[in-house]
Scaffold this active site. Structure first.
Site, PDB file in Angstrom:
ATOM      1  N   SER A 124     -19.485 -34.908 -14.985  1.00  0.00           N
ATOM      2  CA  SER A 124     -18.499 -36.083 -15.702  1.00  0.00           C
ATOM      3  C   SER A 124     -17.054 -35.591 -15.321  1.00  0.00           C
ATOM      4  O   SER A 124     -16.462 -35.439 -13.814  1.00  0.00           O
ATOM      5  CB  SER A 124     -18.578 -35.884 -17.101  1.00  0.00           C
ATOM      6  OG  SER A 124     -18.096 -36.995 -17.729  1.00  0.00           O
ATOM      7  N   ASP A 376     -25.972 -44.869 -15.899  1.00  0.00           N
ATOM      8  CA  ASP A 376     -24.872 -44.222 -16.520  1.00  0.00           C
ATOM      9  C   ASP A 376     -23.691 -44.975 -16.529  1.00  0.00           C
ATOM     10  O   ASP A 376     -23.285 -45.592 -15.227  1.00  0.00           O
ATOM     11  CB  ASP A 376     -24.667 -42.880 -15.752  1.00  0.00           C
ATOM     12  CG  ASP A 376     -23.347 -42.281 -16.324  1.00  0.00           C
ATOM     13  OD1 ASP A 376     -23.022 -42.429 -17.374  1.00  0.00           O
ATOM     14  OD2 ASP A 376     -22.689 -41.318 -15.524  1.00  0.00           O
ATOM     15  N   HIS A 401     -26.222 -39.933 -17.677  1.00  0.00           N
ATOM     16  CA  HIS A 401     -24.958 -39.296 -17.285  1.00  0.00           C
ATOM     17  C   HIS A 401     -25.592 -37.758 -17.039  1.00  0.00           C
ATOM     18  O   HIS A 401     -26.114 -37.092 -17.551  1.00  0.00           O
ATOM     19  CB  HIS A 401     -23.945 -39.236 -18.759  1.00  0.00           C
ATOM     20  CG  HIS A 401     -22.711 -38.791 -18.407  1.00  0.00           C
ATOM     21  ND1 HIS A 401     -21.892 -39.349 -17.309  1.00  0.00           N
ATOM     22  CD2 HIS A 401     -21.852 -37.945 -18.860  1.00  0.00           C
ATOM     23  CE1 HIS A 401     -20.829 -38.855 -17.293  1.00  0.00           C
ATOM     24  NE2 HIS A 401     -20.609 -38.162 -18.107  1.00  0.00           N
TER      25      HIS A 401
END
Length: 438
Positions: A124, A376, A401
């Protein structure tokens, strides 16, 4: 150093980092370095099982470095968030400099680590940092695994609507009538929010901890619901997991079981929507009311991230209600700018990240793996095609994710097993290259 880039401030602060060296080979064995992101480092450490799984195979030391202004790494202690003066040093550049200085420190203080090749790993925002770390400090890290890193979710590099259309697709594929039910829920809420009785009904039906008092509150409720659907898309994992919330396997399929009939009248439709969000917030059954201010784990530093979004991390997002299941909302930079000024007395700089890290012109770099999950929403801003033979894109169609950074699990889809195998293969190559250059 609180400020790596100026000489007027020579304050220092304590940065927290975690080390695991039980598998490390002491004569310059590799170091896997997790570039901490917007939260408590122990939580990221516990959710990055992939590093623990490969430590033995690579004879690697693991280091998890906490990002300044998060967890316990607060440059000014309790004052860190008091005003824009104290927040001034919360930038990705300062964080990367912290990481570089920390690695240099570890290499000089740990016996046998002087020539250890270091690989940056992150997911991320942490994945963005891992990639940028390799770009900016190629002499410090030999390569980077950037998982679910939306490095292109800036400026006009990608369309602002893709993110929400991926969320919508996840729901569309998970049950008939599901995305349509959510799309129809917004008007149902609008209709009910016109009267006090309607607001009362919404508050009761959704077990809200603090009741809705005005149509403005109903707007907050819609934002809260949107964020819930987005979070479900991010953590749509193939097994029971506890990342943002404790959830069943394939949670969107479970939520969609309540959302089969989009043509129901307002109240019946919203009772079903409640069942679906209650799955997200109350899967454990222990929650007595739903708090709209809390959509994810307490381990994330919401305040710090909001400041970053108000300065450097300006990621345009929009919805049109046609290609997605949300109410139409254009990207409005001026609204963001005013809000940021009101909250922090700062204004965002939307193009600075592009100047700093190169936007799409990154082909001069090397040894970065960009992995993205097809489920995602953040893959919208990710690198999903190879840029060169050492800037590699890996797409995991059944992955949400950064699924690839999680521990191995018997329920893992084939695509993530193959992705991890490829990631390990590249990492071994980088380590070997580094050995030869010594």
């Amino acid at each position: 150093m609180v400020d790596h880039f100026g000489f007027d401030e020579d304050l220092t602060f304590q940065q927290r980092y975690l080390i695991a060296d039980q598998y490390w080979r002491r004569d310059n064995g590799p170091i896997l370095f997790y570039t901490g992101n917007e939260g408590d480092i122990t939580w990221f450490c516990n959710n990055t099982g992939f590093m623990w799984d490969v430590a033995e195979e690579l004879n690697a030391m693991l280091v998890f470095a906490e990002h300044r202004y998060y967890g316990e790494s607060l440059p000014f202690g309790n004052e860190s968030f008091s005003d824009s003066k104290h927040l001034n040093y919360l930038t990705s550049e300062q964080a990367l400099a912290d990481f570089a200085v920390l690695i240099e420190y570890l290499k000089t203080t740990i016996a046998g680590a002087r020539y250890s090749p270091v690989i940056a790993i992150g997911g991320s925002y942490g994945g963005m940092l891992a990639a940028w770390f390799r770009m900016k400090y190629p002499h410090v890290v030999v390569g980077a695994l950037a998982a679910s890193a939306p490095i292109w979710q800036f400026g006009d590099l990608v369309p602002c609507g893709t993110y929400f259309s991926i969320v919508t697709n996840d729901f569309r594929k998970s049950g008939t009538g599901c995305a349509e039910s959510i799309r129809n829920s917004w008007n149902a809420i609008n209709n009910l929010s016109l009267t006090d009785a309607g607001l009362q009904w919404l508050s009761n039906t959704f077990l809200l901890c603090s009741p809705l008092r005005s149509p403005q509150d109903a707007v907050l409720m819609k934002n809260w619901l949107s964020e819930t659907w987005v979070n479900l898309a991010m953590v749509n994992y193939p097994y029971k997991a506890d990342f943002l919330q404790p959830l069943p396997a394939w949670p969107i399929q479970e939520a969609c079981k309540f959302l089969k009939d989009p043509s129901l009248p307002d109240k019946l439709l919203l009772q079903n929507v409640f069942q679906a969000v209650n799955l997200y917030y109350n899967y454990s059954g222990a929650v007595s009311c739903l708090d709209m201010s809390e959509t994810a784990t307490k381990n994330l530093g919401q305040m710090g991230w909001y400041y970053q979004a108000c300065t450097e991390m300006v990621m345009p997002m929009c919805t049109d209600g046609v290609n997605d299941m949300f109410e139409p909302q254009k990207w409005d930079f001026d609204v963001l700018s005013e809000e940021c000024y009101r909250l922090w007395r700062v204004r965002p700089r939307p193009s600075w990240i592009l100047s700093m890290y190169g936007g799409k012109n990154i082909s001069s770099h090397s040894n970065i793996i960009f992995s993205n999950g097809g489920l995602d929403p953040w893959s919208a801003g990710g690198v999903t095609q190879n840029i060169s033979d050492s800037l590699i894109a890996i797409v995991i169609p059944d992955g949400a994710h950064h699924l690839d950074l999680r521990s191995r699990n018997p329920l893992d889809p084939k695509s993530v097993q193959q992705a991890r195998a490829l990631e390990i293969c590249y990492m071994k190559q980088w380590i070997k290259q580094a050995r030869h250059s010594h």
